[in-house]
Structure formats: structure tokens, C-alpha cells
Write a protein that holds these residues in place. Structure first.
Motif, PDB file in Angstrom:
ATOM      1  N   PRO A 120       0.835  -1.208   0.000  1.00  0.00           N
ATOM      2  CA  PRO A 120       0.000   0.000   0.000  1.00  0.00           C
ATOM      3  C   PRO A 120       0.866   1.253   0.000  1.00  0.00           C
ATOM      4  CG  PRO A 120      -0.814  -1.582   1.603  1.00  0.00           C
ATOM      5  CD  PRO A 120       0.497  -2.118   1.118  1.00  0.00           C
ATOM      6  N   LYS A 121       0.313   2.315  -0.559  1.00  0.00           N
ATOM      7  CA  LYS A 121       1.102   3.543  -0.707  1.00  0.00           C
ATOM      8  C   LYS A 121       1.612   4.081   0.630  1.00  0.00           C
ATOM      9  CE  LYS A 121       0.009   6.601  -3.949  1.00  0.00           C
ATOM     10  NZ  LYS A 121      -0.648   7.745  -4.651  1.00  0.00           N
ATOM     11  N   GLY A 122       0.826   3.910   1.690  1.00  0.00           N
ATOM     12  CA  GLY A 122       1.243   4.411   2.997  1.00  0.00           C
ATOM     13  C   GLY A 122       2.483   3.740   3.549  1.00  0.00           C
ATOM     14  N   CYS A 123       2.839   2.570   3.026  1.00  0.00           N
ATOM     15  CA  CYS A 123       4.037   1.851   3.468  1.00  0.00           C
ATOM     16  C   CYS A 123       5.295   2.353   2.753  1.00  0.00           C
ATOM     17  CB  CYS A 123       3.892   0.353   3.203  1.00  0.00           C
ATOM     18  SG  CYS A 123       2.444  -0.416   3.944  1.00  0.00           S
ATOM     19  N   TYR A 124       5.122   3.265   1.819  1.00  0.00           N
ATOM     20  CA  TYR A 124       6.228   3.649   0.936  1.00  0.00           C
ATOM     21  C   TYR A 124       7.281   4.485   1.654  1.00  0.00           C
ATOM     22  CZ  TYR A 124       8.499   4.892  -3.449  1.00  0.00           C
ATOM     23  OH  TYR A 124       9.408   5.040  -4.470  1.00  0.00           O
ATOM     24  N   ASP A 125       8.530   4.209   1.338  1.00  0.00           N
ATOM     25  CA  ASP A 125       9.693   4.953   1.842  1.00  0.00           C
ATOM     26  C   ASP A 125      10.089   5.974   0.782  1.00  0.00           C
ATOM     27  OD1 ASP A 125      12.216   5.858   2.550  1.00  0.00           O
ATOM     28  OD2 ASP A 125      13.161   3.875   2.534  1.00  0.00           O
ATOM     29  N   ILE A 126       9.931   7.265   1.110  1.00  0.00           N
ATOM     30  CA  ILE A 126      10.228   8.312   0.128  1.00  0.00           C
ATOM     31  C   ILE A 126      11.717   8.656   0.068  1.00  0.00           C
ATOM     32  CG2 ILE A 126       7.927   9.340   0.219  1.00  0.00           C
ATOM     33  CD1 ILE A 126       9.119  11.542   2.047  1.00  0.00           C
ATOM     34  N   GLY A 127      12.523   7.990   0.881  1.00  0.00           N
ATOM     35  CA  GLY A 127      13.967   8.198   0.809  1.00  0.00           C
ATOM     36  C   GLY A 127      14.534   9.140   1.841  1.00  0.00           C
ATOM     37  N   LEU A 128      13.830   9.351   2.934  1.00  0.00           N
ATOM     38  CA  LEU A 128      14.379  10.159   4.020  1.00  0.00           C
ATOM     39  C   LEU A 128      15.581   9.443   4.638  1.00  0.00           C
ATOM     40  CD1 LEU A 128      11.119  11.251   5.880  1.00  0.00           C
ATOM     41  CD2 LEU A 128      12.523  12.658   4.366  1.00  0.00           C
ATOM     42  N   PRO A 129      16.485  10.176   5.294  1.00  0.00           N
ATOM     43  CA  PRO A 129      17.606   9.514   5.973  1.00  0.00           C
ATOM     44  C   PRO A 129      17.155   8.422   6.939  1.00  0.00           C
ATOM     45  CG  PRO A 129      17.991  11.876   5.884  1.00  0.00           C
ATOM     46  CD  PRO A 129      16.599  11.651   5.350  1.00  0.00           C
ATOM     47  N   SER A 130      15.993   8.613   7.577  1.00  0.00           N
ATOM     48  CA  SER A 130      15.478   7.628   8.536  1.00  0.00           C
ATOM     49  C   SER A 130      14.787   6.450   7.858  1.00  0.00           C
ATOM     50  CB  SER A 130      14.466   8.296   9.464  1.00  0.00           C
ATOM     51  OG  SER A 130      13.325   8.716   8.715  1.00  0.00           O
ATOM     52  N   HIS A 131      14.456   6.617   6.579  1.00  0.00           N
ATOM     53  CA  HIS A 131      13.707   5.620   5.801  1.00  0.00           C
ATOM     54  C   HIS A 131      12.334   5.321   6.403  1.00  0.00           C
ATOM     55  CE1 HIS A 131      16.918   4.906   2.972  1.00  0.00           C
ATOM     56  NE2 HIS A 131      17.772   4.849   3.997  1.00  0.00           N
ATOM     57  N   LYS A 132      11.734   6.313   7.012  1.00  0.00           N
ATOM     58  CA  LYS A 132      10.384   6.147   7.552  1.00  0.00           C
ATOM     59  C   LYS A 132       9.361   6.095   6.419  1.00  0.00           C
ATOM     60  CE  LYS A 132      11.367   8.526  11.902  1.00  0.00           C
ATOM     61  NZ  LYS A 132      11.170   9.760  12.694  1.00  0.00           N
ATOM     62  N   SER A 133       8.332   5.289   6.637  1.00  0.00           N
ATOM     63  CA  SER A 133       7.222   5.223   5.694  1.00  0.00           C
ATOM     64  C   SER A 133       6.302   6.424   5.885  1.00  0.00           C
ATOM     65  CB  SER A 133       6.422   3.942   5.930  1.00  0.00           C
ATOM     66  OG  SER A 133       5.820   3.986   7.228  1.00  0.00           O
ATOM     67  N   LEU A 134       5.409   6.628   4.922  1.00  0.00           N
ATOM     68  CA  LEU A 134       4.412   7.688   5.066  1.00  0.00           C
ATOM     69  C   LEU A 134       3.562   7.460   6.317  1.00  0.00           C
ATOM     70  CD1 LEU A 134       3.267   8.013   1.341  1.00  0.00           C
ATOM     71  CD2 LEU A 134       4.577   9.695   2.637  1.00  0.00           C
ATOM     72  N   PHE A 135       3.175   6.213   6.562  1.00  0.00           N
ATOM     73  CA  PHE A 135       2.384   5.925   7.758  1.00  0.00           C
ATOM     74  C   PHE A 135       3.121   6.342   9.029  1.00  0.00           C
ATOM     75  CE2 PHE A 135       0.049   2.311   5.418  1.00  0.00           C
ATOM     76  CZ  PHE A 135      -1.110   3.052   5.290  1.00  0.00           C
ATOM     77  N   GLN A 136       4.418   6.044   9.102  1.00  0.00           N
ATOM     78  CA  GLN A 136       5.164   6.381  10.309  1.00  0.00           C
ATOM     79  C   GLN A 136       5.293   7.885  10.479  1.00  0.00           C
ATOM     80  OE1 GLN A 136       8.895   4.349  10.874  1.00  0.00           O
ATOM     81  NE2 GLN A 136       9.405   5.485  12.721  1.00  0.00           N
ATOM     82  N   ILE A 137       5.566   8.580   9.395  1.00  0.00           N
ATOM     83  CA  ILE A 137       5.682  10.040   9.451  1.00  0.00           C
ATOM     84  C   ILE A 137       4.406  10.646  10.031  1.00  0.00           C
ATOM     85  CG2 ILE A 137       5.798  12.133   8.017  1.00  0.00           C
ATOM     86  CD1 ILE A 137       7.597  10.438   6.091  1.00  0.00           C
ATOM     87  N   GLN A 138       3.256  10.147   9.567  1.00  0.00           N
ATOM     88  CA  GLN A 138       1.972  10.698  10.008  1.00  0.00           C
ATOM     89  C   GLN A 138       1.643  10.286  11.438  1.00  0.00           C
ATOM     90  OE1 GLN A 138      -0.502   9.373   6.726  1.00  0.00           O
ATOM     91  NE2 GLN A 138       0.845  10.418   5.287  1.00  0.00           N
ATOM     92  N   ALA A 139       1.971   9.048  11.806  1.00  0.00           N
ATOM     93  CA  ALA A 139       1.721   8.590  13.174  1.00  0.00           C
ATOM     94  C   ALA A 139       2.505   9.432  14.180  1.00  0.00           C
ATOM     95  CB  ALA A 139       2.098   7.124  13.314  1.00  0.00           C
ATOM     96  N   GLU A 140       3.739   9.768  13.834  1.00  0.00           N
ATOM     97  CA  GLU A 140       4.575  10.525  14.767  1.00  0.00           C
ATOM     98  C   GLU A 140       4.080  11.962  14.931  1.00  0.00           C
ATOM     99  OE1 GLU A 140       8.572   9.868  13.407  1.00  0.00           O
ATOM    100  OE2 GLU A 140       8.648   7.864  14.303  1.00  0.00           O
ATOM    101  N   LYS A 141       3.433  12.506  13.903  1.00  0.00           N
ATOM    102  CA  LYS A 141       2.812  13.817  14.068  1.00  0.00           C
ATOM    103  C   LYS A 141       1.663  13.747  15.078  1.00  0.00           C
ATOM    104  CE  LYS A 141       3.909  15.423   9.359  1.00  0.00           C
ATOM    105  NZ  LYS A 141       3.368  15.908   8.080  1.00  0.00           N
ATOM    106  N   LEU A 142       0.899  12.666  15.013  1.00  0.00           N
ATOM    107  CA  LEU A 142      -0.188  12.487  15.980  1.00  0.00           C
ATOM    108  C   LEU A 142       0.353  12.376  17.399  1.00  0.00           C
ATOM    109  CD1 LEU A 142      -2.870  10.024  14.512  1.00  0.00           C
ATOM    110  CD2 LEU A 142      -3.162  12.417  15.150  1.00  0.00           C
ATOM    111  N   ILE A 143       1.450  11.623  17.546  1.00  0.00           N
ATOM    112  CA  ILE A 143       2.051  11.459  18.873  1.00  0.00           C
ATOM    113  C   ILE A 143       2.482  12.814  19.448  1.00  0.00           C
ATOM    114  CG2 ILE A 143       4.060  10.535  20.093  1.00  0.00           C
ATOM    115  CD1 ILE A 143       3.876   8.097  18.192  1.00  0.00           C
ATOM    116  N   ARG A 144       3.138  13.614  18.627  1.00  0.00           N
ATOM    117  CA  ARG A 144       3.594  14.930  19.087  1.00  0.00           C
ATOM    118  C   ARG A 144       2.404  15.812  19.461  1.00  0.00           C
ATOM    119  NH1 ARG A 144       6.718  18.004  22.002  1.00  0.00           N
ATOM    120  NH2 ARG A 144       6.743  20.162  21.284  1.00  0.00           N
TER     121      ARG A 144
END
Length: 478
Positions: A123-147
């Protein structure tokens, strides 16, 4: 329970008797599978109505080019901007944070898309856009919710419910991805997965339903407008009521810059009493091919760029800005009260739109599978913004936001002209780096730093980096 005879009669009365041309040649199990598939579709929508809806969609497609109506920008009472307006932004933020702190805000993520165009089987949300951390889109968005939860409460006292709309092809792999990653630090109980619906496909004339195999119809996701039916069918409203949710933030998984559960946007809607609101970014120029938020015959709507004349697309206001500049980014606010009173009518009255596609199909007259290099069928879909005209103009709002801070979609494969993993990566890194610079950090020329959503939601909490030098690529601030 409908019998085989009932199902056959339903489809034959809708002129779909061809679906049974091979029925007698199937084994008993295959017959049961075909009947079950046809029955599940008929339970969602009567075959005769489905055929009529397709015909109506074809006519709507033909009419859209000629029936323009009176197109105008939204009035100032509905259209507001936070670009260069920090005082309004702070006021909205405070109102939104109060609602979040009170447990009144939920998030809906539309994540039914597959990553095939990106060369991924996930699924697209699992995609790694190439950040140094290699976080997926889902992870990037989840961490915004946490903050944001941390900003809104103390000692994990605030949980923002996250409703994730998947599709049949992405559901299992999406849930597995979240589980494998321990829900990215969120509680499993605050995340609810649900599927959008599907619709059968027709031939190009809109007359015959297509088979994908001897036992199944061709079906595809029902478009982003299928959100409303999915909310209804999955009892999401009842879940909102149980949690005392009053405000809903909706966004798409492919926007890496989306401010998930954005307090500013929610506060904007609360301040002005809007029941439905949408975010917009400024159209880059008069020729950008983008849907525009405007009014048609004094009702809020989204119009396609092809619907307006060159003269209207180039017209400017007294500030020298394009009159029609509110580019649609599919990022909405809904009051739960609006959903309660409107959901049934939206599900029943929304129009369908057609998309002519190359559709692999099974020809039961010849017993052969067919693939074509040309469009051979019609897929039906609904558009999420088609409900806009049903909302009174004084209850509809549009908030203009800065594109570089809030919108960088991932649509196309690596190396394409625009909206790629490369552009998403750059946008994310450039935004975080700008926050660091604003906080007094020193970044060597052309050096970009990844700032995790866990430590900063919108540029706050970075004072500790004042005077710190970042002189090499790949730095990650967690």
C-alpha cells in the motif's frame, strides 16, 4: 437470503443475462461463488439502478463541458488565509488545541491506494520516500499524531482516534504493517481500519457488466467519494458518538506534509461555525492543471480547470492575485453534526463519474481472458467534493495555507516530472530545515536535516538547537 432464481431474475431484468451464459458449464462450487459475488453486489445496489447510474454518469460526462453555470470565487465570509496572518493562525491553533484536549477530534485517513505506480507491491502508505530515517508515510503521520497528543495533554492522557480507510487489496497488508511496527508508538485501540466500497465495471457503452473470471465481476474502488458510504456501512458515526467526537479532520495518505489533526484548521472551522471546510493552496499560475474551490450558481463546489475559460482563469483581484486561486488538496473538516444529518442523503443522491480504462476481463462467450492496449470499459467512481453544493454557503469554509508547509503529494514514479518520491523527500527535509534555521540553528549551504514529527509538529520545540552547526547530509533529529 436470495435464491439463485432471485439473483438471476434481478440481473436479467437489468439486461445483464449475459453474465449467466456460462453458468451451466460451471461446477457446483463455481456456481455458488458466482452467485455469491452477484448477490453481494445486488445487496449494495440494485442491478437496474446500477445500470441507470452508469448511463446517467455517461450523460453527466458529456454535459460537464457545456453546462458551466455561473462560476465565482468564494465570498470573503467563507474564504480566509493564514498566509502572513500569524495572529489568526495563533487564534485558530488555540481553539483547535482546546477541542483536541477535550477529546473531541478524530482523524480519517484515506489510504486505499496501492503503490503500483511507484513500483511497490505494498500500500502507498508503506512507501519509503527516501528520508535519511527511511520512515514510511504511515510512520511520518503517526509521529505527528504522537507529538500533537503530547502538546494537548500530559502523561499520555490524550488519544486522537485514527480511522484508516483502506481498500480490499490493501486492508490485510496495511494492518499487518501497523502491527509489525507496533503501531508506530500509538495505542492499537485508537486505530480503526475500515474498507471503502467497490463498484462493478461496464463496457464502454455502459450496457454490460464485465467479468474478471468465470465466478467474479470486475470491481474497483468506488473513488474518494466512497468515503461517505464507507462511514455509513462501517458504523463510524456510532463510534464517533461513543467517543464524544465532534470534529473530524480528513486527509490523504500521499501528502507527506499534511498536518494531521491540524489544530489551526479545526479551530478555523470552530471559530466561524463551519460544518464543512476545506484547505486550499494558491494556484501556482493561471495554467496549473488543478481543481479549484469556488462557487457555481452561488453554491460551494470544486471545478475542474477545463471548466473555466482562459479569461476567467487569468482574472485577478484588487490585490493582484488570481481570483480563482484556491487549489483543491482534498483535505477536509467535517462537523459530526453535519455527518449525522447528511450522510444518508449523500449516500443516496451522489452522482457517479466515469473513467475509461483498460480493463482485463473474462469473456464467458469464448471462455478466454482478454487484455487490451486500449480502453475497453468504464469504471464508476464518486468524488468526495460532490457533496459541497449541499452545504449552505454560510456553513462552508475554505482556509488558504502555504503550499510549501502543507502540500507535497506523492503521485508519480521516481524520476517523473512532478509529485514524485524525490519531490516529497525534498519538501519534507526543506520544511524541517527551515524550522531549524528559524530556531537559530546554522545549516551549511545545501545541507538539509530531517526533523522527526515526534519532536516538532509545526516548528516548535527546537530552541535547543540554537547556534548548533549542521554541516553534513543525513542528520536526523528524533
Amino acid at each position: 437470503m436470495m435464491t439463485v432464481v432471485d439473483i438471476r431474475e434481478k440481473y436479467i431484468s437489468a439486461n445483464q443475462g449475459h453474465l449467466f451464459g456460462h453458468f451451466d458449464g460451471l461446477g457446483a462450487d463455481e456456481q455458488d461463488e458466482l452467485i455469491h459475488d452477484l448477490s453481494s453486489v445486488a445487496q449494495r445496489v440494485e442491478p437496474t439502478k446500477l445500470v441507470k447510474d452508469c448511463k446517467d454518469a455517461i450523460q453527466l460526462s458529456k454535459a460537464n463541458g457545456s453546462n458551466k453555470g455561473s462560476i465565482e470565487p468564494l465570498p470573503s465570509s467563507s474564504y480566509h488565509s493564514i498566509i502572513g496572518n500569524e495572529s489568526a493562525e495563533r487564534e485558530y491553533w488555540d481553539l483547535g488545541m482546546k477541542a483536541i484536549s477535550n477529546g473531541e477530534v478524530a482523524v480519517i485517513l484515506m489510504a486505499g491506494g496501492q503503490g503500483t505506480r511507484l513500483g511497490s507491491s505494498l500500500p502507498k502508505g508503506c512507501y519509503d520516500i527516501g528520508l535519511p530515517s527511511h520512515k514510511s508515510l504511515f510512520q511520518i503521520q503517526a509521529e505527528k499524531l504522537i507529538r500533537l497528543q503530547n502538546l494537548a495533554g500530559t502523561n499520555n492522557s490524550i488519544q486522537i482516534p485514527w480511522y484508516i480507510m483502506t481498500s480490499e487489496p490493501t486492508r490485510k497488508s496495511t494492518e499487518a504493517f501497523f502491527k509489525e511496527n507496533s503501531y508506530f508508538g500509538l495505542e492499537a485501540s485508537q486505530i480503526m481500519f475500515f474498507n471503502q466500497g467497490t463498484l462493478p465495471a461496464f463496457d464502454l457503452n455502459g450496457e454490460k457488466l464485465l467479468l474478471s473470471s468465470p465466478t467474479r465481476l470486475v470491481q474497483s474502488p468506488d473513488g474518494n467519494g466512497g468515503l461517505y458510504r464507507a462511514i455509513k456501512d462501517n458504523n463510524i458515526l456510532q463510534n464517533f458518538e461513543k467517543r464524544n467526537i465532534k470534529h473530524v479532520y480528513m486527509y490523504c495518505v500521499d501528502n507527506v506534509l499534511s498536518k494531521v489533526a491540524d489544530p489551526v484548521f479545526i479551530g478555523f472551522a470552530i471559530k466561524y461555525g463551519f460544518e464543512l471546510a476545506t484547505k486550499a493552496v494558491r494556484k501556482r499560475d493561471a495554467t496549473e492543471s488543478v481543481g479549484l474551490i469556488a462557487t457555481k450558481d452561488s453554491k460551494p463546489c470544486v471545478i475542474e480547470y477545463s471548466e473555466i475559460s482562459k479569461e476567467l482563469s487569468e482574472a485577478k483581484d484588487d490585490q493582484g492575485l488570481l481570483k480563482l486561486r484556491a487549489a483543491n488538496i482534498v483535505n477536509h473538516y467535517y462537523s459530526v453534526d453535519l455527518l449525522k444529518k447528511s450522510l444518508d442523503s449523500w449516500c443516496g443522491d451522489m452522482s457517479y463519474h466515469i473513467a475509461k480504462k483498460k480493463i482485463p476481463m473474462y469473456d464467458n462467450a469464448t471462455g478466454k481472458y482478454i487484455k487490451t492496449e486500449e480502453a475497453n470499459g468504464i469504471k464508476l467512481e464518486q468524488f468526495i467534493f460532490d457533496v459541497f453544493p449541499t452545504v449552505p454557503l454560510d456553513k462552508f469554509g475554505c482556509l488558504e495555507v502555504e503550499r510549501s508547509k502543507e502540500f507535497s503529494p506523492l503521485k508519480n514514479a521516481p524520476g517523473s516530472k512532478n509529485d514524485t518520491p524525490e519531490t516529497s523527500r525534498s519538501s519534507y527535509l526543506e520544511l524541517g530545515s527551515s524550522w531549524l534555521k528559524d530556531s537559530g540553528a546554522i545549516l551549511k549551504e545545501n545541507v538539509l536535516v530531517e526533523v522527526s514529527g515526534k519532536i516538532s509538529y509545526a516548528g516548535e520545540n527546537l530552541e535547543q538547537y540554537k547556534g548548533k552547526m549542521f554541516d553534513s547530509e543525513g542528520a536526523i533529529l528524533e
